[in-house]
Enzyme design. Structure first.
Site, PDB file in Angstrom:
ATOM      1  N   TYR A 154       0.819  -1.221   0.000  1.00 27.11           N
ATOM      2  CA  TYR A 154       0.000   0.000   0.000  1.00 27.11           C
ATOM      3  C   TYR A 154       0.850   1.267   0.000  1.00 27.11           C
ATOM      4  O   TYR A 154       0.422   2.295  -0.535  1.00 27.11           O
ATOM      5  CB  TYR A 154      -1.003  -0.022   1.162  1.00 27.11           C
ATOM      6  CG  TYR A 154      -2.155  -0.958   0.863  1.00 27.11           C
ATOM      7  CD1 TYR A 154      -3.190  -0.564   0.026  1.00 27.11           C
ATOM      8  CD2 TYR A 154      -2.155  -2.259   1.348  1.00 27.11           C
ATOM      9  CE1 TYR A 154      -4.219  -1.436  -0.302  1.00 27.11           C
ATOM     10  CE2 TYR A 154      -3.186  -3.139   1.031  1.00 27.11           C
ATOM     11  CZ  TYR A 154      -4.215  -2.721   0.206  1.00 27.11           C
ATOM     12  OH  TYR A 154      -5.228  -3.583  -0.135  1.00 27.11           O
TER      13      TYR A 154
ATOM     14  N   ARG B 156       1.439   1.828  -3.612  1.00 25.18           N
ATOM     15  CA  ARG B 156       0.189   2.315  -4.240  1.00 25.18           C
ATOM     16  C   ARG B 156      -0.074   3.772  -3.866  1.00 25.18           C
ATOM     17  O   ARG B 156      -0.485   4.582  -4.670  1.00 25.18           O
ATOM     18  CB  ARG B 156      -1.033   1.511  -3.771  1.00 25.18           C
ATOM     19  CG  ARG B 156      -0.976   0.012  -3.930  1.00 25.18           C
ATOM     20  CD  ARG B 156      -1.515  -0.426  -5.253  1.00 25.18           C
ATOM     21  NE  ARG B 156      -0.504  -0.360  -6.297  1.00 25.18           N
ATOM     22  CZ  ARG B 156       0.529  -1.203  -6.395  1.00 25.18           C
ATOM     23  NH1 ARG B 156       0.712  -2.156  -5.517  1.00 25.18           N
ATOM     24  NH2 ARG B 156       1.387  -1.084  -7.370  1.00 25.18           N
TER      25      ARG B 156
ATOM     26  N   GLN C 183     -15.781   3.148  -5.461  1.00 30.44           N
ATOM     27  CA  GLN C 183     -15.083   1.982  -4.912  1.00 30.44           C
ATOM     28  C   GLN C 183     -13.592   2.281  -4.813  1.00 30.44           C
ATOM     29  O   GLN C 183     -12.838   1.491  -4.267  1.00 30.44           O
ATOM     30  CB  GLN C 183     -15.286   0.780  -5.835  1.00 30.44           C
ATOM     31  CG  GLN C 183     -16.733   0.378  -6.000  1.00 30.44           C
ATOM     32  CD  GLN C 183     -16.907  -0.618  -7.141  1.00 30.44           C
ATOM     33  OE1 GLN C 183     -16.807  -1.818  -6.970  1.00 30.44           O
ATOM     34  NE2 GLN C 183     -17.158  -0.101  -8.335  1.00 30.44           N
ATOM     35  N   ASN C 184     -13.183   3.408  -5.373  1.00 34.39           N
ATOM     36  CA  ASN C 184     -11.749   3.696  -5.452  1.00 34.39           C
ATOM     37  C   ASN C 184     -11.202   4.197  -4.120  1.00 34.39           C
ATOM     38  O   ASN C 184     -11.875   4.918  -3.389  1.00 34.39           O
ATOM     39  CB  ASN C 184     -11.483   4.746  -6.540  1.00 34.39           C
ATOM     40  CG  ASN C 184     -11.872   4.229  -7.907  1.00 34.39           C
ATOM     41  OD1 ASN C 184     -12.059   3.018  -8.073  1.00 34.39           O
ATOM     42  ND2 ASN C 184     -11.998   5.114  -8.872  1.00 34.39           N
TER      43      ASN C 184
ATOM     44  N   ASP D  29      -8.383   5.982  -4.165  1.00 32.23           N
ATOM     45  CA  ASP D  29      -7.646   7.220  -4.445  1.00 32.23           C
ATOM     46  C   ASP D  29      -8.529   8.427  -4.119  1.00 32.23           C
ATOM     47  O   ASP D  29      -9.737   8.294  -3.914  1.00 32.23           O
ATOM     48  CB  ASP D  29      -7.157   7.261  -5.905  1.00 32.23           C
ATOM     49  CG  ASP D  29      -8.299   7.342  -6.911  1.00 32.23           C
ATOM     50  OD1 ASP D  29      -9.096   8.312  -6.825  1.00 32.23           O
ATOM     51  OD2 ASP D  29      -8.411   6.459  -7.795  1.00 32.23           O
TER      52      ASP D  29
ATOM     53  N   HIS E 203     -14.658   1.700  -0.144  1.00 30.24           N
ATOM     54  CA  HIS E 203     -13.532   0.831   0.212  1.00 30.24           C
ATOM     55  C   HIS E 203     -12.405   1.574   0.910  1.00 30.24           C
ATOM     56  O   HIS E 203     -11.271   1.096   0.924  1.00 30.24           O
ATOM     57  CB  HIS E 203     -13.023   0.109  -1.051  1.00 30.24           C
ATOM     58  CG  HIS E 203     -14.047  -0.830  -1.638  1.00 30.24           C
ATOM     59  ND1 HIS E 203     -14.047  -1.256  -2.943  1.00 30.24           N
ATOM     60  CD2 HIS E 203     -15.134  -1.426  -1.066  1.00 30.24           C
ATOM     61  CE1 HIS E 203     -15.079  -2.069  -3.160  1.00 30.24           C
ATOM     62  NE2 HIS E 203     -15.758  -2.177  -2.040  1.00 30.24           N
TER      63      HIS E 203
ATOM     64  N   GLY F 155     -16.588   2.922 -15.240  1.00 27.24           N
ATOM     65  CA  GLY F 155     -15.327   2.203 -15.050  1.00 27.24           C
ATOM     66  C   GLY F 155     -15.289   1.184 -13.933  1.00 27.24           C
ATOM     67  O   GLY F 155     -14.371   1.200 -13.124  1.00 27.24           O
ATOM     68  N   THR F 156     -16.250   0.290 -13.911  1.00 29.24           N
ATOM     69  CA  THR F 156     -16.181  -0.797 -12.926  1.00 29.24           C
ATOM     70  C   THR F 156     -16.646  -2.093 -13.558  1.00 29.24           C
ATOM     71  O   THR F 156     -17.584  -2.100 -14.362  1.00 29.24           O
ATOM     72  CB  THR F 156     -17.014  -0.489 -11.659  1.00 29.24           C
ATOM     73  OG1 THR F 156     -17.083  -1.682 -10.852  1.00 29.24           O
ATOM     74  CG2 THR F 156     -18.424  -0.023 -11.964  1.00 29.24           C
ATOM     75  N   SER F 157     -16.001  -3.195 -13.172  1.00 25.91           N
ATOM     76  CA  SER F 157     -16.372  -4.500 -13.726  1.00 25.91           C
ATOM     77  C   SER F 157     -17.573  -5.094 -12.995  1.00 25.91           C
ATOM     78  O   SER F 157     -18.059  -6.160 -13.376  1.00 25.91           O
ATOM     79  CB  SER F 157     -15.185  -5.465 -13.646  1.00 25.91           C
ATOM     80  OG  SER F 157     -14.845  -5.693 -12.294  1.00 25.91           O
TER      81      SER F 157
HETATM   82  N1  APR Z   1     -12.345   4.312 -18.795  1.00 28.96           N
HETATM   83  C1  APR Z   1     -13.421   3.676 -18.255  1.00 28.96           C
HETATM   84  N2  APR Z   1     -13.363   2.384 -17.825  1.00 28.96           N
HETATM   85  C2  APR Z   1     -12.190   1.730 -17.988  1.00 28.96           C
HETATM   86  C3  APR Z   1     -11.050   2.326 -18.547  1.00 28.96           C
HETATM   87  C4  APR Z   1     -11.159   3.683 -18.966  1.00 28.96           C
HETATM   88  N3  APR Z   1     -10.122   4.339 -19.501  1.00 28.96           N
HETATM   89  N4  APR Z   1     -10.049   1.407 -18.550  1.00 28.96           N
HETATM   90  C5  APR Z   1     -10.550   0.285 -18.012  1.00 28.96           C
HETATM   91  N5  APR Z   1     -11.845   0.465 -17.677  1.00 28.96           N
HETATM   92  C6  APR Z   1     -12.797  -0.468 -17.055  1.00 28.96           C
HETATM   93  C7  APR Z   1     -12.603  -1.929 -17.373  1.00 28.96           C
HETATM   94  O1  APR Z   1     -13.257  -2.271 -18.609  1.00 28.96           O
HETATM   95  C8  APR Z   1     -13.258  -2.609 -16.170  1.00 28.96           C
HETATM   96  O2  APR Z   1     -14.632  -2.859 -16.416  1.00 28.96           O
HETATM   97  O3  APR Z   1     -12.632  -0.375 -15.655  1.00 28.96           O
HETATM   98  C9  APR Z   1     -13.131  -1.555 -15.057  1.00 28.96           C
HETATM   99  C10 APR Z   1     -12.169  -1.931 -13.952  1.00 28.96           C
HETATM  100  O4  APR Z   1     -12.625  -3.074 -13.304  1.00 28.96           O
HETATM  101  P1  APR Z   1     -11.857  -3.649 -12.030  1.00 28.96           P
HETATM  102  O5  APR Z   1     -10.394  -3.695 -12.296  1.00 28.96           O
HETATM  103  O6  APR Z   1     -12.516  -4.919 -11.646  1.00 28.96           O
HETATM  104  O7  APR Z   1     -12.071  -2.508 -10.912  1.00 28.96           O
HETATM  105  P2  APR Z   1     -13.331  -2.245  -9.986  1.00 28.96           P
HETATM  106  O8  APR Z   1     -14.597  -2.681 -10.633  1.00 28.96           O
HETATM  107  O9  APR Z   1     -13.230  -0.841  -9.528  1.00 28.96           O
HETATM  108  O10 APR Z   1     -13.019  -3.204  -8.762  1.00 28.96           O
HETATM  109  C11 APR Z   1     -13.864  -3.209  -7.659  1.00 28.96           C
HETATM  110  O11 APR Z   1     -12.414  -4.709  -6.495  1.00 28.96           O
HETATM  111  O12 APR Z   1     -10.225  -5.276  -6.148  1.00 28.96           O
HETATM  112  C12 APR Z   1     -11.340  -4.695  -5.581  1.00 28.96           C
HETATM  113  O13 APR Z   1     -11.488  -3.164  -3.826  1.00 28.96           O
HETATM  114  C13 APR Z   1     -11.098  -3.270  -5.183  1.00 28.96           C
HETATM  115  O14 APR Z   1     -12.556  -1.362  -5.386  1.00 28.96           O
HETATM  116  C14 APR Z   1     -12.037  -2.481  -6.061  1.00 28.96           C
HETATM  117  C15 APR Z   1     -13.108  -3.478  -6.397  1.00 28.96           C
END
Ligand code: APR
Length: 227
Positions: free
Chosen positions: A53, A56, A86-87, A89, A104, A170-172
């Site tokens: 961390y 990071r 969820q970020n 930062d 988080h 921007g989240t999966s």
């Molecule tokens: N603009 C928008 N989205 C983007 C970009 C971009 N330039 N680049 C990548 N992405 C998308 C990807 O397509 C993906 O769907 O961002 C998403 C990132 O997904 P993850 O890496 O799974 O991140 P997140 O969903 O924030 O993770 C959730 O998981 O590991 C834990 O605690 C951590 O808060 C985090 C949580």
């Protein structure tokens, strides 16, 4: 005033140079979650977790808000805006957003490892082993690890239930309970999902998916909502 709730993940900070977690080149590709982001890892090898961390945090402090973070601030001229992120930062805050809820935690803060409600600012980018809270216990990063409760969830649910417009960026949507917030959005709310993979990932009905990067698609959507 209409209420816009923006739910963000690592993708919104990707173009600020901060790695996302999943996918090729994601942070979890190079690390095992169990080694660096669980209470068990902290018990087993606190130095390793602290170092992970600290690295990071340095990257976060060196990063700058991008066009997507900045565009969201402009919405506040016309709407009540709450960012639920969820970020870990602080780029939404540094961009100028007024209401940001961190599900988080926030990497720029330290917390007691025996009482998570005791949090502290960090001087510089590192928490050192031996630095203690007022109870005499080691300081750890103020982040929610896998397997830990998410204290802000109740507040986040209340916020999402009041959304007139809901924007996901921007989240999966793979991590719960955070991703469960989608089930709290009123049916009547207008919904948008911005992510290069939005159409594939979305499980919202009646949602407008924009399969593009945040710095491109967020300013365009903001302009539309401000017109
Ligand atoms: N603009 C928008 N989205 C983007 C970009 C971009 N330039 N680049 C990548 N992405 C998308 C990807 O397509 C993906 O769907 O961002 C998403 C990132 O997904 P993850 O890496 O799974 O991140 P997140 O969903 O924030 O993770 C959730 O998981 O590991 C834990 O605690 C951590 O808060 C985090 C949580």
């Amino acid at each position: 005033m209409k209420h816009i709730v923006v739910f963000t993940g690592a993708g919104i900070s990707a173009e600020s140079g901060l790695k996302t977690f999943r996918g090729s080149d994601g942070l979890w590709e190079g690390y095992r979650v169990e080694d660096v982001a669980t209470p068990e890892a902290w018990k087993r090898d606190p130095e390793r977790v602290q170092h992970f961390y600290n690295v990071r945090r340095k990257a976060v402090l060196e990063a700058k808000p991008n066009a997507a973070h900045l565009a969201l601030v402009a919405l506040e001229d016309k709407y009540r805006v709450t960012i639920v992120t969820q970020n870990i930062d602080d780029l939404h805050e540094r961009a100028g957003s007024s209401r940001v809820l961190h599900l988080h935690g926030l990497i720029t803060k330290a917390q007691s490892d025996i009482n998570p409600s005791l949090t502290y600012p960090i001087a510089g980018s590192e928490i050192r082993m031996g630095e203690c809270c007022e109870l005499g216990s080691q300081l750890r990063p103020h982040v929610v690890w896998f397997g830990e409760p998410v204290p802000a969830m109740g507040t986040a649910i209340g916020i999402c239930r009041q959304a007139d417009i809901f924007i996901v960026v921007g989240t999966s949507l793979q991590v719960y309970p955070a991703a469960g917030l989608l089930d709290e959005i009123p049916v009547r709310a207008a919904k948008y999902f911005i992510d290069p993979q939005a159409s594939t990932l979305s499980r919202l009905s009646d949602v407008t998916c924009v399969d593009d990067k945040a710095t491109v698609a967020v300013p365009i959507l903001v302009e539309k909502l401000m017109a």
